[in-house]
Design a protein around this motif. Sequence first.
Motif, PDB file in Angstrom:
ATOM      1  N   THR A  87       0.834  -1.206   0.000  1.00 44.51           N
ATOM      2  CA  THR A  87       0.000   0.000   0.000  1.00 44.51           C
ATOM      3  C   THR A  87       0.865   1.251   0.000  1.00 44.51           C
ATOM      4  O   THR A  87       0.635   2.192  -0.777  1.00 44.51           O
ATOM      5  CB  THR A  87      -0.929   0.011   1.227  1.00 44.51           C
ATOM      6  OG1 THR A  87      -1.768  -1.150   1.203  1.00 44.51           O
ATOM      7  CG2 THR A  87      -1.805   1.262   1.233  1.00 44.51           C
ATOM      8  N   ASN A  90       2.539   2.074  -3.309  1.00 46.06           N
ATOM      9  CA  ASN A  90       1.659   2.491  -4.409  1.00 46.06           C
ATOM     10  C   ASN A  90       0.650   3.552  -3.971  1.00 46.06           C
ATOM     11  O   ASN A  90      -0.444   3.650  -4.535  1.00 46.06           O
ATOM     12  CB  ASN A  90       0.921   1.267  -4.958  1.00 46.06           C
ATOM     13  CG  ASN A  90       1.862   0.231  -5.548  1.00 46.06           C
ATOM     14  OD1 ASN A  90       2.334   0.361  -6.668  1.00 46.06           O
ATOM     15  ND2 ASN A  90       2.155  -0.819  -4.777  1.00 46.06           N
ATOM     16  N   THR A  92      -1.556   6.650  -3.605  1.00 48.49           N
ATOM     17  CA  THR A  92      -2.021   7.686  -4.527  1.00 48.49           C
ATOM     18  C   THR A  92      -2.185   9.012  -3.795  1.00 48.49           C
ATOM     19  O   THR A  92      -2.236   9.054  -2.562  1.00 48.49           O
ATOM     20  CB  THR A  92      -3.355   7.285  -5.159  1.00 48.49           C
ATOM     21  OG1 THR A  92      -4.374   7.264  -4.137  1.00 48.49           O
ATOM     22  CG2 THR A  92      -3.265   5.907  -5.802  1.00 48.49           C
ATOM     23  N   ASP A  93      -2.316  10.082  -4.555  1.00 48.68           N
ATOM     24  CA  ASP A  93      -2.535  11.394  -3.945  1.00 48.68           C
ATOM     25  C   ASP A  93      -3.851  11.408  -3.163  1.00 48.68           C
ATOM     26  O   ASP A  93      -3.936  12.023  -2.094  1.00 48.68           O
ATOM     27  CB  ASP A  93      -2.554  12.484  -5.025  1.00 48.68           C
ATOM     28  CG  ASP A  93      -1.175  12.750  -5.607  1.00 48.68           C
ATOM     29  OD1 ASP A  93      -0.176  12.379  -4.953  1.00 48.68           O
ATOM     30  OD2 ASP A  93      -1.101  13.304  -6.720  1.00 48.68           O
ATOM     31  N   GLN A  95      -5.320   8.832  -1.673  1.00 49.71           N
ATOM     32  CA  GLN A  95      -5.133   8.069  -0.445  1.00 49.71           C
ATOM     33  C   GLN A  95      -4.361   8.878   0.596  1.00 49.71           C
ATOM     34  O   GLN A  95      -4.647   8.797   1.791  1.00 49.71           O
ATOM     35  CB  GLN A  95      -4.418   6.752  -0.754  1.00 49.71           C
ATOM     36  CG  GLN A  95      -5.288   5.762  -1.518  1.00 49.71           C
ATOM     37  CD  GLN A  95      -4.515   4.551  -2.002  1.00 49.71           C
ATOM     38  OE1 GLN A  95      -3.291   4.593  -2.174  1.00 49.71           O
ATOM     39  NE2 GLN A  95      -5.222   3.453  -2.240  1.00 49.71           N
ATOM     40  N   LYS A  96      -3.394   9.661   0.145  1.00 48.80           N
ATOM     41  CA  LYS A  96      -2.660  10.528   1.065  1.00 48.80           C
ATOM     42  C   LYS A  96      -3.599  11.567   1.680  1.00 48.80           C
ATOM     43  O   LYS A  96      -3.506  11.887   2.867  1.00 48.80           O
ATOM     44  CB  LYS A  96      -1.516  11.232   0.330  1.00 48.80           C
ATOM     45  CG  LYS A  96      -0.387  10.314  -0.103  1.00 48.80           C
ATOM     46  CD  LYS A  96       0.679  11.084  -0.857  1.00 48.80           C
ATOM     47  CE  LYS A  96       1.806  10.165  -1.330  1.00 48.80           C
ATOM     48  NZ  LYS A  96       2.837  10.907  -2.098  1.00 48.80           N
ATOM     49  N   TYR A 217      -3.637   3.421   4.739  1.00 54.07           N
ATOM     50  CA  TYR A 217      -2.964   4.376   3.857  1.00 54.07           C
ATOM     51  C   TYR A 217      -1.834   5.097   4.591  1.00 54.07           C
ATOM     52  O   TYR A 217      -0.802   5.423   3.994  1.00 54.07           O
ATOM     53  CB  TYR A 217      -3.950   5.419   3.331  1.00 54.07           C
ATOM     54  CG  TYR A 217      -5.089   4.870   2.505  1.00 54.07           C
ATOM     55  CD1 TYR A 217      -4.989   3.635   1.873  1.00 54.07           C
ATOM     56  CD2 TYR A 217      -6.281   5.584   2.362  1.00 54.07           C
ATOM     57  CE1 TYR A 217      -6.041   3.132   1.112  1.00 54.07           C
ATOM     58  CE2 TYR A 217      -7.332   5.092   1.592  1.00 54.07           C
ATOM     59  CZ  TYR A 217      -7.206   3.866   0.982  1.00 54.07           C
ATOM     60  OH  TYR A 217      -8.262   3.368   0.236  1.00 54.07           O
TER      61      TYR A 217
END
Length: 292
Positions: A87, A90, A92-93, A95-96, A217
Amino acid sequence: MTIIAKETYKKTNVNIPGKWEQLSYAGEKRVPTKEEPYASSWPTYFFSRDEQGRFLDPDGNIVAFEIRSPDQGIDFEGKQLSIVKETLDNLTDFQKKVATYWGTGPATKQFTPIIDILITTYNISAPRAARILAAIQGALNDAFVIAWHFKFRWQIPRPNQLDQTLKTFLCTPRHPSYPAGHATIAGCAETVLSYFFEADKERLNELAKQCAISRLYGGVHYPIDLREGLRLGRQIGRIVVEQLKNQYDINLSQIDYPILVSKHPKLPPPPYKQVIPDFGSMKCTSLTIDDD
């Protein structure tokens, strides 16, 4: 005064090299300090305890909590840790953004505006608003107490303790991993709020699941922490709801009535911006992605 019986530690997984309190976080030289290690002994509002410290329901029955014991085949150092690492590799913006939103402040912080918006949207009377707030906050207190009971009973290490090279996205909290506090709180809040605002239970379910997954995340929890935390929180919520259902006024009328027609309240997020400003941030001393 209730005396909480001390529980002896039982090694729960042969793959785990040590307890949470015995392992340093990645990038640190000392074992972690304990955040509120005695919270499991604090008073509760909807539960009681027997002389051995076991939690009881309103009828005095011992509560068999719906949470999987770590010794029931949970591979923290293998499968669970590999999912965390994949996780983070990989991320993602979006998820951040999710991780940052739900991870800012204590686990209860983002549910406070949700409760207030629901009360305002449905024009809830002042006495009922106070009752709703009291019921939810009391339930969340109990959910924290119970979550801390299992956290410090099982002492499951965090991902960055089992992999000393792991760089997380969020700062790792200073208490054991299993179950996730955010997930437990989210499941409890979802259940109790859905009792009062039944018309919006699907949206509340979405928010609870997003709050829980945000911890994966962030790299601070294993997926099993989230799944079992939600399950535990929802059970706590159901026990609270059953008590609320059995409360009556002087006319022997049930006090609560569910909202059955939705007015489609705009419950955050989105936007992924703090409704209540954050006036401070936790300084990480363990390894994080920002260290790159």
